[in-house]
Design a protein around this motif. Sequence first.
Motif, PDB file in Angstrom:
ATOM      1  N   LYS A   5      13.640  25.088 -24.243  1.00 36.13           N
ATOM      2  CA  LYS A   5      13.292  26.150 -25.247  1.00 36.13           C
ATOM      3  C   LYS A   5      14.684  26.604 -27.009  1.00 36.13           C
ATOM      4  O   LYS A   5      14.182  26.125 -27.722  1.00 36.13           O
ATOM      5  N   ASN A   6      15.569  26.935 -26.226  1.00 41.92           N
ATOM      6  CA  ASN A   6      16.392  27.695 -27.586  1.00 41.92           C
ATOM      7  C   ASN A   6      17.431  26.453 -27.848  1.00 41.92           C
ATOM      8  O   ASN A   6      18.421  26.895 -28.590  1.00 41.92           O
ATOM      9  N   GLN A   7      17.527  25.395 -27.439  1.00 42.67           N
ATOM     10  CA  GLN A   7      18.322  23.853 -27.274  1.00 42.67           C
ATOM     11  C   GLN A   7      17.636  23.853 -29.039  1.00 42.67           C
ATOM     12  O   GLN A   7      16.320  23.206 -28.710  1.00 42.67           O
ATOM     13  N   LYS A   8      17.820  23.855 -30.437  1.00 41.77           N
ATOM     14  CA  LYS A   8      17.740  22.443 -30.923  1.00 41.77           C
ATOM     15  C   LYS A   8      18.043  20.986 -30.673  1.00 41.77           C
ATOM     16  O   LYS A   8      18.939  21.017 -30.457  1.00 41.77           O
ATOM     17  N   SER A   9      17.812  20.273 -31.359  1.00 43.31           N
ATOM     18  CA  SER A   9      17.395  18.644 -30.893  1.00 43.31           C
ATOM     19  C   SER A   9      17.784  18.723 -32.818  1.00 43.31           C
ATOM     20  O   SER A   9      16.833  19.038 -33.501  1.00 43.31           O
ATOM     21  N   LEU A  10      18.641  17.387 -33.141  1.00 48.38           N
ATOM     22  CA  LEU A  10      18.493  17.525 -34.705  1.00 48.38           C
ATOM     23  C   LEU A  10      17.194  16.089 -34.977  1.00 48.38           C
ATOM     24  O   LEU A  10      16.537  15.381 -33.777  1.00 48.38           O
ATOM     25  N   LEU A  11      16.985  15.824 -36.130  1.00 52.65           N
ATOM     26  CA  LEU A  11      15.573  14.551 -36.343  1.00 52.65           C
ATOM     27  C   LEU A  11      15.827  13.531 -35.505  1.00 52.65           C
ATOM     28  O   LEU A  11      15.278  12.765 -34.497  1.00 52.65           O
ATOM     29  N   PHE A  12      17.426  12.689 -35.461  1.00 53.48           N
ATOM     30  CA  PHE A  12      17.918  11.652 -35.708  1.00 53.48           C
ATOM     31  C   PHE A  12      17.345  11.896 -33.354  1.00 53.48           C
ATOM     32  O   PHE A  12      17.931  10.440 -33.104  1.00 53.48           O
ATOM     33  N   GLU A  13      17.890  12.957 -32.703  1.00 48.34           N
ATOM     34  CA  GLU A  13      18.006  12.680 -31.237  1.00 48.34           C
ATOM     35  C   GLU A  13      16.433  12.341 -30.623  1.00 48.34           C
ATOM     36  O   GLU A  13      16.104  12.150 -29.749  1.00 48.34           O
ATOM     37  N   LYS A  14      15.809  12.213 -31.477  1.00 53.49           N
ATOM     38  CA  LYS A  14      13.955  12.267 -30.980  1.00 53.49           C
ATOM     39  C   LYS A  14      14.021  10.584 -31.072  1.00 53.49           C
ATOM     40  O   LYS A  14      12.658  10.148 -31.071  1.00 53.49           O
ATOM     41  N   LYS A  15      14.303   9.352 -32.101  1.00 43.02           N
ATOM     42  CA  LYS A  15      14.302   8.651 -31.986  1.00 43.02           C
ATOM     43  C   LYS A  15      14.679   7.414 -31.247  1.00 43.02           C
ATOM     44  O   LYS A  15      14.929   7.986 -30.510  1.00 43.02           O
ATOM     45  N   PRO A  16      13.426   6.642 -31.173  1.00 44.62           N
ATOM     46  CA  PRO A  16      13.797   6.027 -29.565  1.00 44.62           C
ATOM     47  C   PRO A  16      14.693   5.188 -29.627  1.00 44.62           C
ATOM     48  O   PRO A  16      15.451   5.156 -28.667  1.00 44.62           O
ATOM     49  N   ILE A  17      15.752   4.544 -30.842  1.00 48.24           N
ATOM     50  CA  ILE A  17      17.195   3.908 -30.324  1.00 48.24           C
ATOM     51  C   ILE A  17      17.736   4.996 -29.519  1.00 48.24           C
ATOM     52  O   ILE A  17      18.910   5.221 -28.447  1.00 48.24           O
ATOM     53  N   ALA A  18      17.699   6.763 -29.678  1.00 45.30           N
ATOM     54  CA  ALA A  18      18.508   7.065 -29.076  1.00 45.30           C
ATOM     55  C   ALA A  18      18.190   7.690 -27.786  1.00 45.30           C
ATOM     56  O   ALA A  18      18.712   7.794 -27.188  1.00 45.30           O
ATOM     57  N   ILE A  19      17.062   7.748 -27.750  1.00 42.42           N
ATOM     58  CA  ILE A  19      16.505   8.384 -26.456  1.00 42.42           C
ATOM     59  C   ILE A  19      17.024   7.352 -25.026  1.00 42.42           C
ATOM     60  O   ILE A  19      17.203   7.382 -24.103  1.00 42.42           O
ATOM     61  N   ILE A  20      16.510   5.448 -25.657  1.00 41.40           N
ATOM     62  CA  ILE A  20      17.082   4.447 -24.824  1.00 41.40           C
ATOM     63  C   ILE A  20      18.837   4.598 -24.059  1.00 41.40           C
ATOM     64  O   ILE A  20      18.761   4.123 -23.702  1.00 41.40           O
ATOM     65  N   GLY A  21      19.640   4.490 -25.703  1.00 40.75           N
ATOM     66  CA  GLY A  21      20.936   5.168 -25.682  1.00 40.75           C
ATOM     67  C   GLY A  21      20.997   5.630 -24.780  1.00 40.75           C
ATOM     68  O   GLY A  21      22.061   5.756 -23.673  1.00 40.75           O
ATOM     69  N   ARG A  22      21.283   7.627 -24.606  1.00 44.65           N
ATOM     70  CA  ARG A  22      20.683   7.608 -23.034  1.00 44.65           C
ATOM     71  C   ARG A  22      20.656   7.606 -22.265  1.00 44.65           C
ATOM     72  O   ARG A  22      21.180   7.422 -21.219  1.00 44.65           O
ATOM     73  N   GLU A  23      19.285   7.063 -22.166  1.00 47.26           N
ATOM     74  CA  GLU A  23      19.132   6.513 -20.524  1.00 47.26           C
ATOM     75  C   GLU A  23      19.424   5.164 -20.340  1.00 47.26           C
ATOM     76  O   GLU A  23      20.067   5.308 -19.019  1.00 47.26           O
ATOM     77  N   CYS A  24      20.015   4.437 -20.868  1.00 45.04           N
ATOM     78  CA  CYS A  24      21.907   3.686 -20.881  1.00 45.04           C
ATOM     79  C   CYS A  24      22.316   4.369 -20.477  1.00 45.04           C
ATOM     80  O   CYS A  24      23.122   3.820 -18.831  1.00 45.04           O
ATOM     81  N   LEU A  25      23.001   5.547 -20.731  1.00 45.41           N
ATOM     82  CA  LEU A  25      24.410   5.573 -20.083  1.00 45.41           C
ATOM     83  C   LEU A  25      23.691   6.795 -18.722  1.00 45.41           C
ATOM     84  O   LEU A  25      25.003   6.130 -17.978  1.00 45.41           O
ATOM     85  N   VAL A  26      22.880   7.447 -18.866  1.00 44.22           N
ATOM     86  CA  VAL A  26      22.397   7.607 -17.316  1.00 44.22           C
ATOM     87  C   VAL A  26      22.278   6.398 -16.283  1.00 44.22           C
ATOM     88  O   VAL A  26      22.887   6.801 -15.198  1.00 44.22           O
ATOM     89  N   LEU A  27      21.673   5.302 -16.656  1.00 46.82           N
ATOM     90  CA  LEU A  27      21.841   3.946 -16.148  1.00 46.82           C
ATOM     91  C   LEU A  27      23.518   3.647 -15.449  1.00 46.82           C
ATOM     92  O   LEU A  27      24.086   3.130 -14.546  1.00 46.82           O
TER      93      LEU A  27
END
Length: 74
Positions: A5-27
């Motif tokens: 809860k105490n960690q802030k996220s920026l607006l662009f970190e919530k965009k679908p392409i950013a989420i998919i990019g992080r999922e791709c990195l995990v994969l």
Amino acid sequence: MPRKKNQKSLLFEKKPIAIIGRECLVLCNQIAAGMNKIYKYQLGAEICRCGSELVSAIYLALDDMGYSKQKADD
């Protein structure tokens, strides 16, 4: 991976392409971890490097001036 809860996220970190990019990195990391030892340190490292570059490019494209400094300060 849920954020605390105490960690802030920026607006662009919530965009679908950013989420998919992080999922791709995990994969990429999962694929490299499951490789045979012969390939893990050559091909696996290359896959992880390419995944990191992809996510970096996405974040640079979405980043507005000042947000990176704001995130580092937070």
